[in-house]
Structures are given as C-alpha cells and as structure tokens.
Design a protein around this motif. Structure first.
Motif, short mmCIF file in Angstrom:
data_model
loop_
_atom_site.label_atom_id
_atom_site.label_comp_id
_atom_site.label_asym_id
_atom_site.label_seq_id
_atom_site.Cartn_x
_atom_site.Cartn_y
_atom_site.Cartn_z
N ILE A 64 -1.92 -1.09 -3.99
CA ILE A 64 -2.89 0.02 -3.88
C ILE A 64 -2.16 1.34 -4.01
CG2 ILE A 64 -4.66 1.09 -2.44
CD1 ILE A 64 -4.69 -1.59 -0.86
N ALA A 76 0.85 -1.20 0.00
CA ALA A 76 0.00 0.00 0.00
C ALA A 76 0.88 1.24 0.00
CB ALA A 76 -0.91 -0.01 1.22
N LEU A 106 -0.60 4.18 2.12
CA LEU A 106 -1.28 3.91 3.40
C LEU A 106 -0.41 4.48 4.50
CD1 LEU A 106 -3.48 2.61 4.98
CD2 LEU A 106 -2.36 0.42 4.72
N THR A 114 -5.35 -1.77 7.63
CA THR A 114 -5.42 -2.91 6.69
C THR A 114 -6.80 -3.56 6.61
OG1 THR A 114 -4.77 -4.36 8.51
CG2 THR A 114 -2.99 -3.50 7.11
#
Ligand SMILES: Nc1ncnc2c1ncn2[C@@H]1O[C@H](COP(=O)(O)OP(=O)(O)O)[C@@H](O)[C@H]1O
Ligand SMILES: C[C@@](O)(CCOP(=O)(O)O)CC(=O)O
Ligand SMILES: [Mg+2]
Length: 328
Positions: free
Chosen positions: A107, A49, A52, A82
């Motif tokens: 992502i 990610a 993130l 998550t």
C-alpha cells in the motif's frame, strides 16, 4: 502484481449526519491510495504499508496471531492501523470464494491518515478491487462500493455510512442518503485543504456523536439541522451559487462544532480561511483533528493557512472525476 488506486474525498456537507440517514455531499479529490496485490500459495496475508505511519512505524505483518508486526507501539495502535486492510481482504475472499488464498499486499498512499480525507475508504476500495482482480474476479462499481462499505461498517462497528466508499469508488461529487447513492453535477469547486498534522479516530468520534444524540434531543435536532443544510446546499450546487454553498458550509461547521467533533486547530484553520476571504470553510470527515475544506478561487486562503499556527500543510485539491483506477 495487480494494482488499483482510489481517491480520497472532502465533505462539502453532511458528515456524521449521514450515519443517521441524513443526506451528505462528499466529492473525490486527487489524493490517492494505491494498492498492489499478489496471491500467495501459503494462505498468509503479508502487508507492506509504506505510509502507515502511526507513531512513526511502518508495518509488515501477517494476519495470523503469531505473525503480528514486531513494532514497538501498542497493539491497539497496530490494530487501528491494520484493521481496514484485514477487513478488505476478508471481502476479497468472500467475493471470490477463495477462502484460503494468501496475499502479498503493498500500500502506498498520499492521503494523510485519520485526517478526514477518507484514507480508510480509499484503501478499502483499492484493496478490494486489486485483490479480487488478482484472483480473476472483476467487480462492477456498485458491488465494489458495497463491499468497501461493509469493510468500513465492520471496522467502525456499525458506525459508518456509504458516503466515503461510494465516493471513492465512483469519483466526482456524489450525494448519499441511506442506501441511495448517486453522482451529482457540481460546478467547478476551488477546493483548498488545510491539514493540522493530526488525526481523529472515526469510530470513536462517530460513537461520541451517537452518545450525544441519545442523551440530548437537541443533539438529534442538530443532526437533522445538518440534513436541512445539506438539502439547501444541494440546491445551491445545482444553481452554481458558490456564495450560498460557502455560507452553508460555514453553517455546517458550526453545527459539527456543537456536536463536539471540531478542535482548536480545526477552528483556527477555519477562521484563518474565512478571514482570508474564503467563500466558506468547514472541517471535513470525522473531525477531532486533521483537515478542513475551504472554497477560494484566489491564493489568499492557501497563503493564510500556510502562516496559521497549527496548520502543517495547505494545498489546493483538484476534483477526482474518476474513482477506482485499474493500473495493472
Ligand atoms: N496508507 C495506509 N496503509 C494502510 N492502512 C491505511 C492507510 N491509510 C489509511 N489506512 C487505514 O485507515 C485508517 C484511518 O481511517 P479513518 O480513521 O477512517 O480516517 P480517514 O478515513 O479520515 O483517513 C488507518 O488507521 C488505517 O487503518
Ligand atoms: C463521520 C463520517 O460521516 C465520515 C468519516 O470520514 P473520515 O473517515 O474521517 O474521512 C462517518 C461515515 O459516514 O462513515
Ligand atoms: Mg475513514
């Protein structure tokens, strides 16, 4: 790699009240999450990610207990970060019957996390669409929205509506009331977003409103009053009466503030926008920090926000006519 994207959204009206069956009108904006999925033979889930960034960490992890991210932040933050992806992959497995298939998930997103722009919904929609297509199943839009809703519902422990995920799957302006979800016509909306750089946890903020409603009858009345604002707002949108839309957005913000989900920085940006001549301004999403949405066809609001202490970013947002996009 199978790749899908989905847009974030702003709420013109109705966040929080929509959780209790009142209507809401979110509209999708061209800030998107992109999710790429590759099946794996070993049944593992590995997530990379890029954006993130909660407390500055990015994660690469497996779903297995012994394969959690080796990052030096609390497990609760890791779980917060998550859980939507993990739940979305469970929906992929359920939709395809491929209970043991593993996935490499990547992502990338230009939607700030936890800021009221629906990053969770966009990631859920894009992850479910890419994951199911990666194993040969193409979901039609209604089922995609429904499975993304179930993702938010599970992660937010029942404190979720269909509004964010239907809007992200479908695109454009939508009206959601309970399980009645439909696209609506909207005039050109000169949307300006102010972002304070902060975040709020949707599950916690929604639970706080629920507690207030249970404690005070007038808090339940406040939620119903938001429903009345939304019903008036829909008419104003249909009439193309932007001045009335703006007045009702202002009113909606006041009611959300009474429910305790605004913040000093959100209020400061809302007033800066109004003082700069915005047609209307309100917080968007769960609140507690993050973003406001304002309507202003001139550059005044964006300029005023950029000079407002506590506003980290101000930008004009275009309506995203298309929801989920199948890129590969
Ligand atoms: N780029 C991303 N990568 C992985 N997960 C993400 C990403 N963006 C958002 N999420 C998930 O969505 C959560 C934020 O959702 P939420 O609290 O509902 O805020 P909002 O929907 O307003 O952005 C994050 O904590 C994370 O679990
Ligand atoms: C507060 C709520 O109405 C909207 C949440 O929006 P966001 O996750 O903060 O972007 C919850 C919901 O409708 O699921
Ligand atoms: Mg969310």
């Amino acid at each position: 790699m199978t790749l899908s994207s989905a847009p974030g959204k702003v709420y013109l009206f109705g966040e929080h009240a929509v959780v209790y069956g009142e209507p809401a009108v979110p509209c999708a904006i061209e800030r998107r999450a992109r999710v790429g999925v590759e099946p794996r033979e070993d049944g593992k889930l590995r997530v990379h990610a890029e954006d993130l960034s909660l407390d500055g960490f990015t994660v690469e992890y497996g779903a297995a207990a012994d394969d959690r991210p080796d990052v030096d932040v609390s497990e609760s933050l890791v779980t917060a970060a998550t859980q939507y992806v993990d739940s979305a992959i469970e929906q992929v497995r359920d939709a395809t019957g491929e209970d043991d298939v593993g996935f490499d998930v990547t992502i990338e997103s230009d939607i700030p996390l936890g800021a009221g722009l629906g990053s969770s919904a966009a990631v859920a929609v894009a992850a479910i669409d890419a994951g199911t297509r990666a194993v040969g199943t193409t979901l039609e839009s209604g089922e995609l929205a429904e499975r993304a809703y179930r993702t938010e519902y599970d992660v937010q422990e029942g404190q979720a509506s269909r509004a964010d995920t239907f809007c992200s799957a479908t695109g454009g302006a939508v009206r959601v009331e309970g399980d009645d979800c439909r696209s609506i016509e909207a005039p050109d909306l000169p949307i300006v977003v102010g972002f304070d750089g902060g975040a709020g946890d949707t599950g916690e903020l929604v639970a706080g409103v629920r507690t207030l409603r249970e404690e005070y009858a007038f808090a339940a009345d406040t939620v119903e009053a938001i429903g009345d604002v939304v019903r008036n707002g829909e008419e104003a949108l249909a009439d193309g009466d932007l001045a009335e839309v703006g007045r009702l957005m202002d009113f909606n913000h006041g009611l959300l503030s009474a429910l305790g989900v605004s913040s000093r920085s959100l209020d400061s940006m809302v007033w800066a926008a109004r003082d700069a001549g915005a047609i209307g301004a309100k917080l968007t999403g769960a609140g507690g920090g993050g973003c406001i949405v304002a309507l202003d066809p001139t550059p005044e609001t964006e300029t005023a926000l950029s000079f407002t202490p506590g506003c980290e970013e101000a930008f004009r947002a275009e309506l995203a006519e298309t929801g989920v996009k199948r890129l590969e």
